[in-house]
Design an enzyme around this catalytic site. Structure first.
Site, PDB file in Angstrom:
ATOM      1  N   ARG A 307       0.813  -1.223   0.000  1.00 49.45           N
ATOM      2  CA  ARG A 307       0.000   0.000   0.000  1.00 49.45           C
ATOM      3  C   ARG A 307       0.847   1.273   0.000  1.00 49.45           C
ATOM      4  NH1 ARG A 307      -3.044  -2.814   4.043  1.00 49.45           N
ATOM      5  NH2 ARG A 307      -4.666  -4.037   3.040  1.00 49.45           N
ATOM      6  N   LYS A 329       2.227  10.668 -12.280  1.00 44.42           N
ATOM      7  CA  LYS A 329       1.334   9.735 -12.981  1.00 44.42           C
ATOM      8  C   LYS A 329       2.062   8.409 -13.131  1.00 44.42           C
ATOM      9  CE  LYS A 329      -1.845  12.402 -15.808  1.00 44.42           C
ATOM     10  NZ  LYS A 329      -2.387  12.530 -17.163  1.00 44.42           N
ATOM     11  N   GLU A 371       7.463  15.865 -26.596  1.00 40.12           N
ATOM     12  CA  GLU A 371       6.894  16.429 -25.364  1.00 40.12           C
ATOM     13  C   GLU A 371       7.449  17.827 -25.092  1.00 40.12           C
ATOM     14  OE1 GLU A 371       4.435  14.952 -23.899  1.00 40.12           O
ATOM     15  OE2 GLU A 371       4.580  12.819 -24.372  1.00 40.12           O
ATOM     16  N   LYS A 413       5.762  21.830 -16.650  1.00 39.35           N
ATOM     17  CA  LYS A 413       4.971  20.709 -16.150  1.00 39.35           C
ATOM     18  C   LYS A 413       4.770  20.800 -14.640  1.00 39.35           C
ATOM     19  CE  LYS A 413       3.971  15.952 -16.240  1.00 39.35           C
ATOM     20  NZ  LYS A 413       4.138  14.641 -16.853  1.00 39.35           N
ATOM     21  N   GLU A 423      -5.419  15.899 -11.921  1.00 38.83           N
ATOM     22  CA  GLU A 423      -6.066  16.032 -13.223  1.00 38.83           C
ATOM     23  C   GLU A 423      -7.564  16.213 -13.111  1.00 38.83           C
ATOM     24  OE1 GLU A 423      -5.076  14.469 -17.640  1.00 38.83           O
ATOM     25  OE2 GLU A 423      -5.115  12.949 -16.108  1.00 38.83           O
ATOM     26  N   ARG A 427      -4.735  20.084 -15.619  1.00 38.13           N
ATOM     27  CA  ARG A 427      -3.674  19.148 -15.997  1.00 38.13           C
ATOM     28  C   ARG A 427      -3.961  18.424 -17.306  1.00 38.13           C
ATOM     29  NH1 ARG A 427      -0.246  15.073 -12.089  1.00 38.13           N
ATOM     30  NH2 ARG A 427       0.967  14.125 -13.747  1.00 38.13           N
ATOM     31  N   ASN A 431      -2.213  16.712 -22.093  1.00 40.50           N
ATOM     32  CA  ASN A 431      -2.515  15.633 -23.025  1.00 40.50           C
ATOM     33  C   ASN A 431      -2.679  16.131 -24.452  1.00 40.50           C
ATOM     34  OD1 ASN A 431      -2.544  13.069 -21.666  1.00 40.50           O
ATOM     35  ND2 ASN A 431      -4.158  13.935 -20.397  1.00 40.50           N
ATOM     36  N   HIS A 434      -2.303  13.841 -27.319  1.00 36.42           N
ATOM     37  CA  HIS A 434      -2.347  12.480 -26.771  1.00 36.42           C
ATOM     38  C   HIS A 434      -3.627  11.727 -27.117  1.00 36.42           C
ATOM     39  CE1 HIS A 434       1.195  13.831 -24.702  1.00 36.42           C
ATOM     40  NE2 HIS A 434       1.320  12.710 -24.021  1.00 36.42           N
ATOM     41  N   HIS A 438      -2.713   8.331 -28.433  1.00 32.14           N
ATOM     42  CA  HIS A 438      -3.066   7.056 -27.788  1.00 32.14           C
ATOM     43  C   HIS A 438      -3.785   6.135 -28.759  1.00 32.14           C
ATOM     44  CE1 HIS A 438      -2.866   8.775 -23.415  1.00 32.14           C
ATOM     45  NE2 HIS A 438      -1.676   8.502 -23.917  1.00 32.14           N
ATOM     46  N   HIS A 451       5.733   6.156 -28.081  1.00 34.05           N
ATOM     47  CA  HIS A 451       4.745   7.083 -27.534  1.00 34.05           C
ATOM     48  C   HIS A 451       4.975   8.493 -28.081  1.00 34.05           C
ATOM     49  CE1 HIS A 451       2.114   9.117 -24.724  1.00 34.05           C
ATOM     50  NE2 HIS A 451       3.124   9.816 -24.255  1.00 34.05           N
TER      51      HIS A 451
END
Lengths: 546, 546
Positions: A307, A329, A371, A413, A423, A427, A431, A434, A438, A451
């Protein structure tokens, strides 16, 4: 006589960055003499700086300042706080760089405004709009501060003591580094991701990997489990592991297969297996040594092992250094969607060694530049201009250009993450490119396009869509397309078929209520989140695929 | 004339619980008249309450109060705030219960002390140690408040408006429930887990499942994905799904195989598959309908699906209602250790329907009682006494006894979680019996012994170890053993072999630096975290296994 470069410390930076406060404490800790250039000028002339500005004008003050810099830099064993504008004079910059270790104390505009709110002793801020004035000053001087600095320290930390501690550590590390390579080996940039109790530093520089003190400082008291992949391990694993082991930590080495197609539960479970087999407890720190895939998986393993255990990011690709290692992330892919399983979980530190980019394949360097371009396109038109002007240097791996690109990307960032860690709004703008990207990755099968390649092409598509909605003109679309292309990235998307495209974009995490959400440019340098009419989307798909 | 029970509302609870503030607002919202019993007494006598105590003594005040209660409860359409001690008189309790809906406003001692710190108008608190006095008052009166109350509301919420909103909703729900079964169908207990922005309510009562308004209130605007198992689905799935669907939410039903042996990545992935196949976005709320395994897995799925979506716990076993649904521990098992992969992730609400215990197998009821006993053993000797006195009722599923056991367990656990959400210290005490218990479960293979059975036996072993260290006497060990046995739980551990025992205990998450950490009793009712000498541990293993 000691080397002058080590014997003097010169502090540069904007007014209100803390040069005097930090300088005094630094001098006391090092047994040096503290001198403030502005105070010396006031003492010699018997007039205050505002008075000199008022009566003689700025040009005259700058002449007096140049004389004072020449005189003071000729001394030994001092910590010198320079005036905010001292770096404007090329002669001053040359003297500072030659005669001492230069530290750029970098402060955000908000904190400067706070600190100088009631200070009448800052002639340049006696205007109707101090924020605008400061922004102009920063835009003009930032490149000069960076040019002259051996060390960049972000003064976002609340505590002067801890900031001076960081400076001393970084200086010690710089001294140990090897001189004589293309890049200024002593340059190191420190930034902060300000998230309250979850705040952490980003250190960008050369030979960071060899800096045992730096890595070990973020390890706590327990074991260190270094997670890397089969490509990175032979290059850097021992360089990272050896100093940690030497500092007395047990080191567990976990080497995963390399590639986005291994960003799966099975790979994650290899990490858990190794941690449990080695009886790793909650004091174990995970170290992610590699690119975005390793960083995301190691971060998710850290978020969920028992955890939650601490972890440190040591990104070795440009993509990871400018983007994925910052912001917390973490996650793995699911056959039905990228990064669908994961957690928001912040690292204890991000330690980016620019030297690792020397071994990076060109294709991956280009993927990282996607990026970098993204950060400019959505949030900083000036940075976008800078990238356009320096794209050839970046592709040629000019170390100074790369250092600036990484630092500015991390700053942009970090600021977005500070405002919206989980997000819930802002935020999402990160993307940009993206949603299309994606879909390309999933549609072709993960690992076919990198990517960053998919994001690069996705940005061209998002720019095209922005134009169709009237947000930008065709010249702006062309600038995006040309820059993506110059970065070595694809600008034409694969033809997945319109239905498949839309199906793939519909599983995007940003979607709500079945509507696909796009991040668009409105205009270049500013983001806009919106859904679009199906017909318009089909036009972009038709125009951008082949 | 409306039914008197519905026409009057009587507020009971300790001084400082907010009876006057809440009563005034409640009366305004309901168009009733607010009356304060103490104020009425002061108005009639022309003397202040402290003066009456001082001059006439408490007994005389109680007589005046009884007369006033008799008179005021005879009225209609009022909201009555009673004095903190009004429930001491059986005649008062009878009148209150018969003539209105009684709401017990329950407040923690800390918050009462804060609210009454500067109030000289509380005669019973004019002592050297007000905390001790309050604790005595609470111990004496708590059972009486509960006895008379139709509704228990925890006044931990910061906002009176939202608390009154909760009271109104709960009252509306009570009216709809079916009368005439063994348990007082209108009784509903509301508690709060106070974790700042992550705070959430626990609602304990009958027919909670049928309360569409209650469940839907915690769903947000998106879809609801109900996760349950093949045993629970035929019993309760439609009862939960129908009112949610009726409230306009799309419902996705995910039915997993039943059993601890399915608390694995594979089952978790079935949840992800279903969520993705149904295009569930970040506004989807997961509903965990089942026992501890379903709750832990659903919570972990919620923590990690798209990096976090909301979830609601609807526990249907005693173990889940008294323990696992509260506190945000989520996770799955790993072949090398139980709950090794997981996250701390709090639900939006815990909705416990006591009626679901009717269908619970006896073995699972006993398993739940293990955690009830645990809460008494480590943190509340008085509650331990109460469990001893009521164990036969509990095993016989007396609804009032079960309601009290669940509520007190949740209170104890919520308080521990409030103080230490992420188990950095105190929270570890909740693992009393678990170090041995986890080893039994892992050693025999998950699913052979129920978790609660292993914990029950583990508590006997931990008590034995406590005695060997001189923390408790043999009589206390016998009390633990007898109570665990009376709950229908095993008290003799399986013989795994000493080496295997120790190996299994070494992977426990609480361990640090290779030392096994035990939670022991010092004395009964108080926890103590310690490592022990290997020889002592071997003695306990020898004494407690067969």
């Amino acid at each position: 006589m000691p080397d002058a470069k080590n014997d003097n410390i010169f502090l540069v930076g904007l007014m209100g960055a803390g040069k005097t406060t930090i300088g005094r404490l630094l001098a006391r800790k090092l047994g040096k003499r503290f001198v403030d250039s502005d105070h010396e000028i006031e003492a010699r002339t018997g007039a205050s700086i505002p008075w000199i500005f008022e009566i003689e004008g700025e040009a005259s003050f700058r002449r007096r300042e140049a004389d004072m810099i020449r005189e003071l830099t000729g001394q030994h064993g001092i910590v010198l706080a320079t005036g905010g504008g001292a770096v404007l004079d090329p002669a001053n910059r040359k003297l500072l760089a030659e005669r001492g270790t230069v530290i750029y104390l970098r402060a955000g505009i908000n904190s400067i405004l706070q600190r100088t709110a009631h200070d009448r002793n800052r002639p340049l801020l006696q205007t109707a709009d101090p924020r605008k004035k400061l922004e102009e000053l920063l835009a003009q001087r930032e490149p000069l501060y960076r040019e002259v600095a051996d060390l960049v320290i972000d003064t976002g930390r609340p505590n002067v003591q801890s900031m001076v501690g960081t400076i001393l550590e970084q200086m010690a590390a710089c001294v140990k580094e090897r001189p004589g390579t293309a890049m200024n080996q002593t340059k190191r940039i420190n930034l902060d991701v300000a998230l309250g109790s979850r705040s952490y530093p980003i250190v960008i520089g050369s030979a960071v990997l060899d800096d045992a003190g730096l890595v070990a400082r973020h390890l706590g008291s327990g074991k260190a489990a270094i997670v890397t992949n089969a490509t990175i391990a032979p290059l850097y694993l021992e360089r990272v592991a050896a100093p940690i082991r030497a500092a007395g930590h047990e080191v567990i080495e976990i080497v995963l297969p390399d590639g986005e197609q291994y960003k799966t539960w099975e790979s994650l479970n290899l990490i858990f297996d190794a941690l449990l087999a080695n009886k790793c407890d909650r004091k174990t720190t995970l170290v992610a040594l590699g690119g975005g895939v390793i960083g995301d998986m190691t971060g998710f393993a850290a978020a969920t092992y028992m955890r939650g255990v601490p972890f440190v990011q040591v990104p070795t690709t440009l993509l990871a250094q400018v983007d994925s290692s910052v912001g917390g992330k973490t996650g793995i892919n699911h056959p039905l969607g990228k990064n669908m399983i994961g957690a928001f979980y912040q690292p204890r530190a991000v330690l980016a060694d620019i030297g690792t980019l020397d071994t990076l394949p060109s294709r991956e360097l280009s993927a990282g530049l996607a990026e970098v371009i993204k950060h400019g396109a959505i949030l900083d038109a000036g940075f976008f201009d800078w990238i356009e002007q320096n794209i050839d240097k970046l592709v040629a791996r000019d170390p100074d250009a790369l250092a600036h690109a990484i630092a500015r990307s991390c700053e942009i960032k970090a600021e977005v993450v500070r405002k919206d860690e989980r997000e819930s709004g802002l935020r999402a703008v990160l993307n940009f490119g993206h949603t299309f990207g994606h879909a390309i990755e999933a549609g072709l099968g993960y690992g076919n396009w990198l990517h960053g390649e998919a994001v690069g092409c996705g940005m061209v598509m998002a720019a095209d869509l922005s134009q169709r909605l009237g947000y930008i003109d065709s010249a702006a679309v062309e600038r995006v397309r040309a820059l993506v292309k110059a970065a070595g990235l694809p600008v034409v998307a694969p033809d997945l078929g319109a239905e498949r495209w839309i199906e793939l974009m519909e599983v995007d995490k940003k979607n709500e209520g079945g509507q696909i959400k796009f991040i668009l440019l409105k205009p270049l340098g500013s983001p806009c989140v919106t859904s679009v009419a199906r017909e318009t989307l089909l036009e972009t798909l038709a125009a951008c695929t082949a």
